[in-house]
Design a protein around this motif. Structure first.
Motif, PDB file in Angstrom:
ATOM      1  N   THR A  11     -14.520   8.312   1.909  1.00  0.00           N
ATOM      2  CA  THR A  11     -13.319   7.481   1.832  1.00  0.00           C
ATOM      3  C   THR A  11     -12.140   8.168   2.499  1.00  0.00           C
ATOM      4  OG1 THR A  11     -14.089   6.535  -0.263  1.00  0.00           O
ATOM      5  CG2 THR A  11     -11.765   6.260   0.269  1.00  0.00           C
ATOM      6  N   ASN A  12     -12.007   9.463   2.258  1.00  0.00           N
ATOM      7  CA  ASN A  12     -10.913  10.225   2.857  1.00  0.00           C
ATOM      8  C   ASN A  12     -11.018  10.225   4.377  1.00  0.00           C
ATOM      9  OD1 ASN A  12      -8.542  11.838   2.288  1.00  0.00           O
ATOM     10  ND2 ASN A  12      -9.685  13.583   3.093  1.00  0.00           N
ATOM     11  N   ALA A  13     -12.245  10.322   4.887  1.00  0.00           N
ATOM     12  CA  ALA A  13     -12.450  10.304   6.339  1.00  0.00           C
ATOM     13  C   ALA A  13     -12.056   8.952   6.929  1.00  0.00           C
ATOM     14  CB  ALA A  13     -13.912  10.617   6.658  1.00  0.00           C
ATOM     15  N   ILE A  14     -12.389   7.877   6.228  1.00  0.00           N
ATOM     16  CA  ILE A  14     -12.049   6.530   6.701  1.00  0.00           C
ATOM     17  C   ILE A  14     -10.537   6.355   6.799  1.00  0.00           C
ATOM     18  CG2 ILE A  14     -12.020   4.093   6.017  1.00  0.00           C
ATOM     19  CD1 ILE A  14     -14.857   4.401   5.059  1.00  0.00           C
ATOM     20  N   PHE A  15      -9.821   6.853   5.781  1.00  0.00           N
ATOM     21  CA  PHE A  15      -8.372   6.673   5.764  1.00  0.00           C
ATOM     22  C   PHE A  15      -7.634   7.752   6.556  1.00  0.00           C
ATOM     23  CE2 PHE A  15      -9.399   4.105   1.951  1.00  0.00           C
ATOM     24  CZ  PHE A  15      -8.783   2.934   2.356  1.00  0.00           C
ATOM     25  N   SER A  16      -8.379   8.568   7.288  1.00  0.00           N
ATOM     26  CA  SER A  16      -7.758   9.590   8.136  1.00  0.00           C
ATOM     27  C   SER A  16      -8.060   9.355   9.611  1.00  0.00           C
ATOM     28  CB  SER A  16      -8.264  10.991   7.735  1.00  0.00           C
ATOM     29  OG  SER A  16      -7.945  11.280   6.397  1.00  0.00           O
ATOM     30  N   ASN A  17      -8.634   8.189   9.938  1.00  0.00           N
ATOM     31  CA  ASN A  17      -8.985   7.940  11.339  1.00  0.00           C
ATOM     32  C   ASN A  17      -7.734   7.626  12.162  1.00  0.00           C
ATOM     33  OD1 ASN A  17      -8.661   4.896  11.882  1.00  0.00           O
ATOM     34  ND2 ASN A  17      -9.800   4.914   9.954  1.00  0.00           N
ATOM     35  N   ASP A  18      -7.843   7.828  13.473  1.00  0.00           N
ATOM     36  CA  ASP A  18      -6.690   7.700  14.367  1.00  0.00           C
ATOM     37  C   ASP A  18      -6.088   6.304  14.358  1.00  0.00           C
ATOM     38  OD1 ASP A  18      -6.879  10.331  15.098  1.00  0.00           O
ATOM     39  OD2 ASP A  18      -8.056   9.950  16.908  1.00  0.00           O
ATOM     40  N   GLU A  19      -6.945   5.278  14.319  1.00  0.00           N
ATOM     41  CA  GLU A  19      -6.443   3.901  14.345  1.00  0.00           C
ATOM     42  C   GLU A  19      -5.521   3.640  13.158  1.00  0.00           C
ATOM     43  OE1 GLU A  19      -8.116  -0.705  14.515  1.00  0.00           O
ATOM     44  OE2 GLU A  19      -9.438   0.912  13.857  1.00  0.00           O
ATOM     45  N   LEU A  20      -5.913   4.128  12.000  1.00  0.00           N
ATOM     46  CA  LEU A  20      -5.108   3.905  10.801  1.00  0.00           C
ATOM     47  C   LEU A  20      -3.833   4.741  10.835  1.00  0.00           C
ATOM     48  CD1 LEU A  20      -5.148   2.306   8.167  1.00  0.00           C
ATOM     49  CD2 LEU A  20      -6.217   4.272   7.067  1.00  0.00           C
ATOM     50  N   LEU A  21      -3.955   5.993  11.267  1.00  0.00           N
ATOM     51  CA  LEU A  21      -2.798   6.887  11.281  1.00  0.00           C
ATOM     52  C   LEU A  21      -1.726   6.429  12.263  1.00  0.00           C
ATOM     53  CD1 LEU A  21      -4.579  10.366  11.068  1.00  0.00           C
ATOM     54  CD2 LEU A  21      -3.426   9.116   9.236  1.00  0.00           C
ATOM     55  N   LYS A  22      -2.122   5.660  13.276  1.00  0.00           N
ATOM     56  CA  LYS A  22      -1.164   5.156  14.255  1.00  0.00           C
ATOM     57  C   LYS A  22      -0.530   3.833  13.817  1.00  0.00           C
ATOM     58  CE  LYS A  22      -3.457   7.350  18.207  1.00  0.00           C
ATOM     59  NZ  LYS A  22      -4.236   7.115  19.459  1.00  0.00           N
ATOM     60  N   SER A  23      -0.985   3.295  12.703  1.00  0.00           N
ATOM     61  CA  SER A  23      -0.435   2.032  12.198  1.00  0.00           C
ATOM     62  C   SER A  23       0.951   2.266  11.604  1.00  0.00           C
ATOM     63  CB  SER A  23      -1.348   1.454  11.112  1.00  0.00           C
ATOM     64  OG  SER A  23      -2.652   1.245  11.594  1.00  0.00           O
ATOM     65  N   PRO A  24       1.795   1.236  11.597  1.00  0.00           N
ATOM     66  CA  PRO A  24       3.110   1.381  10.947  1.00  0.00           C
ATOM     67  C   PRO A  24       2.943   1.642   9.454  1.00  0.00           C
ATOM     68  CG  PRO A  24       2.676  -0.913  11.522  1.00  0.00           C
ATOM     69  CD  PRO A  24       1.602  -0.107  12.178  1.00  0.00           C
ATOM     70  N   THR A  25       3.884   2.383   8.896  1.00  0.00           N
ATOM     71  CA  THR A  25       3.827   2.746   7.482  1.00  0.00           C
ATOM     72  C   THR A  25       5.008   2.127   6.742  1.00  0.00           C
ATOM     73  OG1 THR A  25       2.775   4.852   8.033  1.00  0.00           O
ATOM     74  CG2 THR A  25       3.723   4.654   5.840  1.00  0.00           C
ATOM     75  N   TYR A  26       4.720   1.578   5.572  1.00  0.00           N
ATOM     76  CA  TYR A  26       5.750   0.957   4.747  1.00  0.00           C
ATOM     77  C   TYR A  26       5.676   1.517   3.335  1.00  0.00           C
ATOM     78  CZ  TYR A  26       5.985  -2.546   8.473  1.00  0.00           C
ATOM     79  OH  TYR A  26       6.123  -3.177   9.686  1.00  0.00           O
ATOM     80  N   LEU A  27       6.772   1.388   2.614  1.00  0.00           N
ATOM     81  CA  LEU A  27       6.743   1.725   1.200  1.00  0.00           C
ATOM     82  C   LEU A  27       6.134   0.554   0.435  1.00  0.00           C
ATOM     83  CD1 LEU A  27      10.230   3.413   0.667  1.00  0.00           C
ATOM     84  CD2 LEU A  27       8.029   4.483   1.205  1.00  0.00           C
ATOM     85  N   LEU A  28       5.372   0.876  -0.583  1.00  0.00           N
ATOM     86  CA  LEU A  28       4.682  -0.159  -1.347  1.00  0.00           C
ATOM     87  C   LEU A  28       5.663  -1.194  -1.898  1.00  0.00           C
ATOM     88  CD1 LEU A  28       1.984  -1.149  -2.457  1.00  0.00           C
ATOM     89  CD2 LEU A  28       2.292   0.382  -4.411  1.00  0.00           C
ATOM     90  N   GLY A  29       6.833  -0.729  -2.313  1.00  0.00           N
ATOM     91  CA  GLY A  29       7.829  -1.641  -2.868  1.00  0.00           C
ATOM     92  C   GLY A  29       8.373  -2.633  -1.861  1.00  0.00           C
ATOM     93  N   ASP A  30       8.205  -2.339  -0.553  1.00  0.00           N
ATOM     94  CA  ASP A  30       8.698  -3.236   0.492  1.00  0.00           C
ATOM     95  C   ASP A  30       7.671  -4.292   0.891  1.00  0.00           C
ATOM     96  OD1 ASP A  30      11.114  -1.884   0.608  1.00  0.00           O
ATOM     97  OD2 ASP A  30      10.418  -0.501   2.163  1.00  0.00           O
ATOM     98  N   ILE A  31       6.419  -4.088   0.511  1.00  0.00           N
ATOM     99  CA  ILE A  31       5.374  -5.027   0.928  1.00  0.00           C
ATOM    100  C   ILE A  31       4.719  -5.748  -0.245  1.00  0.00           C
ATOM    101  CG2 ILE A  31       4.849  -3.706   3.012  1.00  0.00           C
ATOM    102  CD1 ILE A  31       2.303  -2.745   1.375  1.00  0.00           C
TER     103      ILE A  31
END
Length: 222
Positions: A11-31
């Motif tokens: 799971t950690n490897a999946i959430f550390s891939n380049d495609e995901l890391l290049k995605s915009p990041t938001y705070l949970l409270g904003d989404i």
């Protein structure tokens, strides 16, 4: 084999891939719309109704235990405010340190169900997020690390509040990318379930053979 460790690493490897890391990041409270549940034992003035509600014990890590469901009284005018909707993400606010971020998706299993105040309800725009993706991010090793660091801790217990929950950073890949991640997670979980079934069957066979083996050993027949 430590299956839990293997799943966490994958799971950690999946959430550390380049495609995901290049995605915009938001705070949970904003989404997400985040709300804690109803407080039990409140004084009520007005017309009331009794509805089923979820307790902390009902919300487990990845599933709901609905074997025991209790009811609580609330004002009729409050029903729409508290009622759960299909796709809501439910998270417990505290418990054992390793269980922070514990939660699952509400699938409308019980009609007109609400939740108590020690459970957070997260509601997202499904045109932007799959609730399952958000649940996977929060329940990932990275998510658990965040909540453990941000939580208020006492001996063997920890809790998070809405402010800490709203500050949780969330990647926002496209919906197709979210779906690909969910498919990968579902695939590995399916394989792990198959392995656990095989492991259980093998253990059962060994347990069944053990008395015969011991009997032969005592008789000197081995």
């Amino acid at each position: 084999m430590n299956i839990s460790f293997f799943l966490a690493a994958y799971t950690n490897a999946i959430f550390s891939n380049d495609e995901l890391l290049k995605s915009p990041t938001y705070l949970l409270g904003d989404i997400a719309e985040i709300r804690s549940g109803i407080t039990l034992g409140r004084p009520l003035t007005g017309k009331t109704v009794s509805l089923p509600y979820l307790r902390v014990a009902n919300v487990q890590d990845g599933y709901l235990d609905l074997s025991i469901i209790k009811e609580v009284s609330l004002l009729e005018s409050e029903v729409d405010k508290w009622k759960l909707k299909f796709g809501d993400l439910l998270l417990t606010e505290g418990g054992d340190l390793d269980k922070l971020g514990r939660g699952t998706i509400w699938r409308g299993q019980i009609k007109n169900c609400i939740h108590q105040n020690h459970i957070f309800r997260l509601r997202v725009n499904t045109n932007e997020f799959y609730p399952e993706f958000l649940a996977a991010v929060i329940g990932s090793p990275t998510g658990k690390t965040y909540f453990q660091a941000a939580s208020k801790q006492t001996t063997n217990l920890a809790s998070i509040n809405q402010r800490q929950l709203k500050a949780f950073p969330v990647f926002k890949p496209s919906l197709p990318a979210q779906k690909r991640i969910l498919n990968k997670l579902e695939h590995i979980r399916s394989k792990i379930d198959d392995f656990r079934t095989l492991q259980s069957q093998t253990t059962a066979k060994i347990d069944a053979l053990l008395p015969s083996i011991l009997d032969k050993a005592f008789k000197g027949e081995l």
